[in-house]
Design an enzyme around this catalytic site. Structure first.
Site, mmCIF file in Angstrom:
data_model
loop_
_atom_site.group_PDB
_atom_site.id
_atom_site.type_symbol
_atom_site.label_atom_id
_atom_site.label_comp_id
_atom_site.label_asym_id
_atom_site.label_seq_id
_atom_site.Cartn_x
_atom_site.Cartn_y
_atom_site.Cartn_z
ATOM 1 C CE LYS A 11 -3.845 -2.546 1.931
ATOM 2 N NZ LYS A 11 -5.070 -2.500 2.742
ATOM 3 C CG HIS A 98 -7.057 -2.919 -2.964
ATOM 4 N ND1 HIS A 98 -7.621 -2.212 -1.937
ATOM 5 C CD2 HIS A 98 -6.356 -3.938 -2.384
ATOM 6 C CE1 HIS A 98 -7.267 -2.762 -0.786
ATOM 7 N NE2 HIS A 98 -6.507 -3.811 -1.030
ATOM 8 C CD GLU A 100 -6.896 0.080 0.935
ATOM 9 O OE1 GLU A 100 -6.898 -0.471 2.042
ATOM 10 O OE2 GLU A 100 -5.867 0.229 0.235
ATOM 11 C CD GLU A 170 -9.731 -6.266 -1.820
ATOM 12 O OE1 GLU A 170 -8.693 -6.122 -1.182
ATOM 13 O OE2 GLU A 170 -10.239 -5.360 -2.511
ATOM 14 C CB SER A 216 -7.279 -9.248 8.639
ATOM 15 O OG SER A 216 -7.575 -7.869 8.631
#
Length: 258
Positions: A11, A98, A100, A170, A216
């Site tokens: 990231k 992703h 994000e 995810e 995670s």
């Protein structure tokens, strides 16, 4: 058995100097058994050359990928990076879509599809991220939502092009929160993803495609996820920044490949 992938998404962390230290520390712990796994580091774009140089000097089989890319080869796209640029600095992989990027920067399903098509046309490996919010999970619509993301991302691809694609499930509610989906939830979604891929490009291509869990994953729980029949590795966030944790995750992926 499919070759597992252990992908470390750094990231927006690590300066170029810090990236050298981290990549060198991981490379120093490389074992011969790691050749059973695709190990890929995804540093920020400013670090790509530094990380590639370290791994290339070590003659390591660890590969380098980018966290994002534009679908056009060049042009007036301030702040963007093209596939030719990535290939020139040694990248062979790229993360696409992703959560994000989708939530913070407005990346649409169409944008993701354009990037996937551009990457596969260029012979680069794409890790396509899909996943649902907590609200969708609680509503019971998570599976349909995720499968629709898969359909949008792979639209227009044939089986040969799909061979360059892996999919990372995810769950958005588990990214960077310390929460994780249960192995049963992850397996159920991975199975649904594989069925969707089969409908799009055929069962043989779907069986060959690698599906990762991202959300995670860490050494304490990775073995449970890697034991799931439809999970072929991990897209790792926080644990990828810790040498001991990431090395242990790779070792667990190696064990799952036996």
């Amino acid at each position: 058995m499919k070759r597992p992938i252990m992908a470390g998404n750094w990231k927006m962390n690590m300066t170029p100097a810090e990236s050298v230290v981290l990549s060198q520390s991981i490379s120093n712990r490389y074992k011969g058994s790691w050749d059973k796994v695709d190990v890929v580091l995804f540093p920020p774009s400013i670090d790509l050359r530094s990380v590639f140089t370290v791994l290339d000097f070590d003659k390591s089989l660890i590969e380098v990928g980018a966290q994002n890319v534009h679908w056009e080869p060049s042009g007036a796209y301030t702040g963007e990076i093209s596939i030719p640029m990535l290939k020139d600095v040694g990248c062979t992989w790229c993360i696409v879509g992703h959560s994000e990027r989708r939530s913070m920067f407005g990346e649409s399903d169409m944008d993701v599809n354009r990037k996937v098509i551009a990457l596969t046309d260029a012979g680069m490996n794409a890790i396509v991220c899909v996943g649902e919010s907590l609200a969708l999970r609680e509503s019971g619509d998570a599976t349909q939502f995720v499968c629709d993301q898969v359909k949008a991302a792979l639209a227009g691809l044939d089986a040969q092009e799909a061979a360059f694609v892996s999919i990372a499930y995810e769950p958005v509610w588990a990214i960077g929160t310390g929460q994780t989906a249960t192995p049963e939830q992850a397996q159920q979604m991975a199975s649904a993803i594989r069925s969707t891929v089969a409908d799009l490009v055929g069962q043989e291509a779907a069986d060959a495609m690698r599906i990762l869990y991202g959300g995670s994953m860490k050494p304490a729980n990775a073995e449970l996820f890697l034991a799931c029949p439809d999970i072929d590795g991990g897209l790792i966030g926080g644990a990828a920044l810790k040498v001991a944790d990431f090395v242990e995750l790779v070792n667990q992926a190696v064990a799952s490949a036996r």
